[in-house]
Enzyme design. Structure first.
Site, PDB file in Angstrom:
ATOM      1  N   PRO A   2      -3.065  -5.206   5.777  1.00  0.00           N
ATOM      2  CA  PRO A   2      -2.134  -4.172   5.356  1.00  0.00           C
ATOM      3  C   PRO A   2      -2.835  -3.083   4.553  1.00  0.00           C
ATOM      4  CG  PRO A   2      -1.415  -6.359   4.649  1.00  0.00           C
ATOM      5  CD  PRO A   2      -2.806  -6.488   5.128  1.00  0.00           C
ATOM      6  N   GLU A   3      -2.723  -1.856   5.035  1.00  0.00           N
ATOM      7  CA  GLU A   3      -3.201  -0.697   4.300  1.00  0.00           C
ATOM      8  C   GLU A   3      -1.973   0.168   4.013  1.00  0.00           C
ATOM      9  OE1 GLU A   3      -6.628   1.031   6.293  1.00  0.00           O
ATOM     10  OE2 GLU A   3      -7.168  -0.911   7.110  1.00  0.00           O
TER      11      GLU A   3
END
Length: 286
Positions: A2-3
């Site tokens: 997850p960014e």
DNA sequence: GTGTTTGTTATCAA
DNA sequence: CTTGATAACAAACA
């Protein structure tokens, strides 16, 4: 992984569903994931005021008894926040995690809301965390991050000043540093550099004006497009029926080592830069 | 049994 | 002190 786009997608979905809800009970299955030890007790009866994001960090702000508290949540590599209703049946799947039902063996924290919503924190690698702090303390933590790439503060002037200040460092290392630009991770850095036709090994100070501007635009385009598509997790095993985003369709280089460049056909190269797997096209990127 | 995976921080060299 | 690079760490799986 997850960014920014993935965490922002989670934030939006959570905010829409749990803002104003009251936490009835918190079940901590793996104590090392949360802090402090009073985590569950302090949150019992708390009401959700807002769900915010800075960089890759989420903040669920609550009113607990007479205190304003914030739950800071970092998903790190493999964390998930999945919201369901107690009467839902989970048909989706996330094969790498073996998720067929919730909770499962990777579920470490569960929030039960009044009204029946249930929020599961799952994490295969157990690198993620949930930290309960006074909201004033959360503000200090959140404000330590650099500019949001989609905010007006991320101007071309700011970006050029940053590259000048960090002229000796690898451009990739600069883009990954959360103190300068908040929320970029390995996937979006590689993708942005490809779109700007700049090699990840270049020193920040070596970029020509036209390259600096191209990279600045590429970062905003890539992040904006990915948010629009609800992000992605680079993982070939992700079930398309699950909550995975659709940005994987737009990936040009990340995870495509030895595959042909979609622009020129040259094989994409994988090297290590800034300690990270790094993908680029040796023909398109200079 | 081993290499691989990444965001973050600690540590070290210059 | 500053800057930049690299190691270490968390844990599980193919």
């Amino acid at each position: 992984m997850p960014e920014l786009p993935e965490v922002e997608t989670v934030r939006r979905d959570l905010a829409a569903r749990i803002t104003g809800s009251t936490i009835r009970e918190v079940e901590v299955r793996l104590p090392k994931i949360v802090s402090p030890k009073t985590f569950a007790r302090e949150l019992r009866g708390a009401r959700v005021l807002s769900v915010r994001r800075r960089a890759k960090l989420l903040s669920i702000d609550v009113q607990a008894k007479s205190k304003a508290l914030s739950i800071l949540i970092h998903l790190k590599m493999t964390g998930q926040l999945v919201l369901r209703h107690k009467h839902d049946i989970y048909f989706g799947g996330h094969p790498i995690l073996g998720v067929r039902s919730l909770p499962n063996k990777y579920t470490h924290v569960i929030f039960f809301f009044r009204g029946g919503d249930v929020l599961y924190f799952n994490d295969l690698r157990q690198f993620g965390y949930l930290k309960l702090v006074p909201t004033v303390e959360a503000e200090a933590i959140l404000s330590a991050y650099g500019v949001e790439p989609l905010a007006p503060q991320f101007s071309l002037d700011y970006f050029e000043g940053l590259l000048a200040k960090r002229k000796g460092a690898n451009i990739k290392a600069v883009l990954l540093n959360q103190q300068y630009i908040a929320g970029l991770g390995n996937i979006y850095v590689d993708e942005s550099l490809f779109r700007a036709r700049v090699r990840p090994t270049r020193r920040a100070g070596s970029l020509k004006p036209v390259e600096r501007k191209a990279l600045w635009k590429a970062i905003r385009q890539v992040i904006g497009l990915s948010v629009k598509h609800r992000g992605t997790s680079f993982n070939t095993y992700v079930d398309s029926d699950g909550r995975a985003g659709k940005f994987w369709r737009y990936l040009k280089v990340y995870g495509r080592g030895k595959e042909p460049c979609k622009v020129c056909g040259t094989d994409i190269v994988r090297i290590v830069v800034a300690g990270r797997g790094t993908h680029y096209c040796p023909s398109c990127q200079k």
